[in-house]
Motif scaffolding. Structure first.
Motif, mmCIF file in Angstrom:
data_model
loop_
_atom_site.group_PDB
_atom_site.id
_atom_site.type_symbol
_atom_site.label_atom_id
_atom_site.label_comp_id
_atom_site.label_asym_id
_atom_site.label_seq_id
_atom_site.Cartn_x
_atom_site.Cartn_y
_atom_site.Cartn_z
ATOM 1 N N GLN A 234 68.670 18.678 -6.721
ATOM 2 C CA GLN A 234 69.035 18.322 -5.346
ATOM 3 C C GLN A 234 69.453 19.560 -4.560
ATOM 4 O O GLN A 234 69.049 19.744 -3.413
ATOM 5 C CB GLN A 234 70.171 17.287 -5.328
ATOM 6 N N ASP B 269 67.622 21.169 -1.221
ATOM 7 C CA ASP B 269 68.385 21.512 -0.020
ATOM 8 C C ASP B 269 68.157 22.968 0.364
ATOM 9 O O ASP B 269 67.978 23.296 1.541
ATOM 10 C CB ASP B 269 69.883 21.251 -0.232
ATOM 11 N N ARG C 171 64.685 23.372 1.829
ATOM 12 C CA ARG C 171 64.678 22.900 3.224
ATOM 13 C C ARG C 171 65.238 23.974 4.167
ATOM 14 O O ARG C 171 64.702 24.191 5.253
ATOM 15 C CB ARG C 171 65.493 21.621 3.367
ATOM 16 N N GLU C 172 66.310 24.632 3.747
ATOM 17 C CA GLU C 172 66.896 25.707 4.564
ATOM 18 C C GLU C 172 65.885 26.816 4.808
ATOM 19 O O GLU C 172 65.747 27.315 5.923
ATOM 20 C CB GLU C 172 68.113 26.317 3.859
#
Length: 194
Positions: free
Chosen positions: A79, A83, A86-87
Motif C-alpha cells: 500500500q 501511494d 501515485r506521488e
C-alpha cells in the motif's frame, strides 16, 4: 514497431509514444535485474533525473524496506508502495525522468494500471534466474523475499508473465550496466547527452 533483444522475447515500443513524447521511463523486473544500476546509468546518459521508488518509500516511512516488511508486513508495504508511485506519477511534468521500481511493484494490478493509464515507457529488465540470484547474493542489500534459490525461482516464475506486460523487454544476461542503458535509449530513440 517491435524490436528483438535477447533470446527470451522481443521488446515492444510504447504504442502511443515517440522519442519526443517519452516523459518517463520506469524500469521493472525481478530482484537482481539491475533496475537501480541501469536507472542511474540511463539517467546520466540522457541527463534525466533518476529516482528509485524504494528510496522514496524509505524517506516517507522513515524505515527501510526490510523494516516495513518485518514490522508491518508485505500488504502494508504494498500500500505504501502504491501511494509512493501515485506521488511520482502526479509529479510528472514536462521534465522527463527515469524511475526504478521495486521487484514486486509492477506485478501489483493497481500499479500496472496506474502506469498504463499514464502511458509511460515501462522496461522489463530480465535475465536467467540463476544469474539474478547470483547478483542478489553479491549485493549488500537485505531482500525480504529472496529466500533460497528454489524459492527465488518460484517467485520469479510467478511474476515473469506480469513483467512481460511491460512496453519493452530486455534480456540483460551477460551485459554490463552501460550496455543495457545504451540499449534502452536506442530502442526508445532518445538522444543521449554528451
Amino acid at each position: 514497431m517491435t524490436t528483438h533483444s535477447g533470446p527470451q522475447a522481443g521488446p515492444k515500443t510504447p504504442a502511443r509514444q515517440s522519442a519526443s513524447t517519452v516523459r518517463a521511463i520506469f524500469l521493472v523486473g525481478f530482484m537482481g535485474a539491475g533496475k537501480t544500476s541501469v536507472g542511474k546509468a540511463l539517467g546520466r546518459r540522457l541527463a534525466w533525473p533518476f529516482e528509485d521508488l524504494d528510496d522514496r518509500i524509505q524517506d516517507r516511512e522513515k524505515r527501510s524496506v526490510e523494516q516495513i516488511f518485518r514490522e508491518s508486513g508485505e500488504k502494508a508495504f504494498r500500500q505504501v508502495e502504491t501511494d509512493a508511485l501515485r506521488e511520482v506519477l502526479d509529479a510528472l511534468g514536462s521534465d522527463p525522468r527515469v524511475i526504478a521500481l521495486g521487484g514486486g511493484a509492477f506485478v501489483q494490478p493497481e500499479n500496472a494500471f496506474l502506469l498504463q493509464r499514464e502511458d509511460v515507457a515501462t522496461i522489463f529488465l530480465d535475465g536467467p534466474v540463476e544469474e539474478l540470484f547470483r547478483r542478489c547474493n553479491k549485493q549488500q542489500v537485505d531482500r525480504p523475499l529472496r529466500g533460497t534459490l528454489d524459492q527465488f525461482q518460484k517467485l520469479y516464475e510467478s511474476r515473469r508473465p506480469l513483467y512481460s506486460k511491460a512496453s519493452i523487454q530486455l534480456d540483460t544476461s551477460g551485459k554490463d550496466v552501460e550496455a543495457v542503458a545504451e540499449e534502452v535509449s536506442r530502442i526508445l530513440a532518445i538522444p543521449q547527452k554528451d
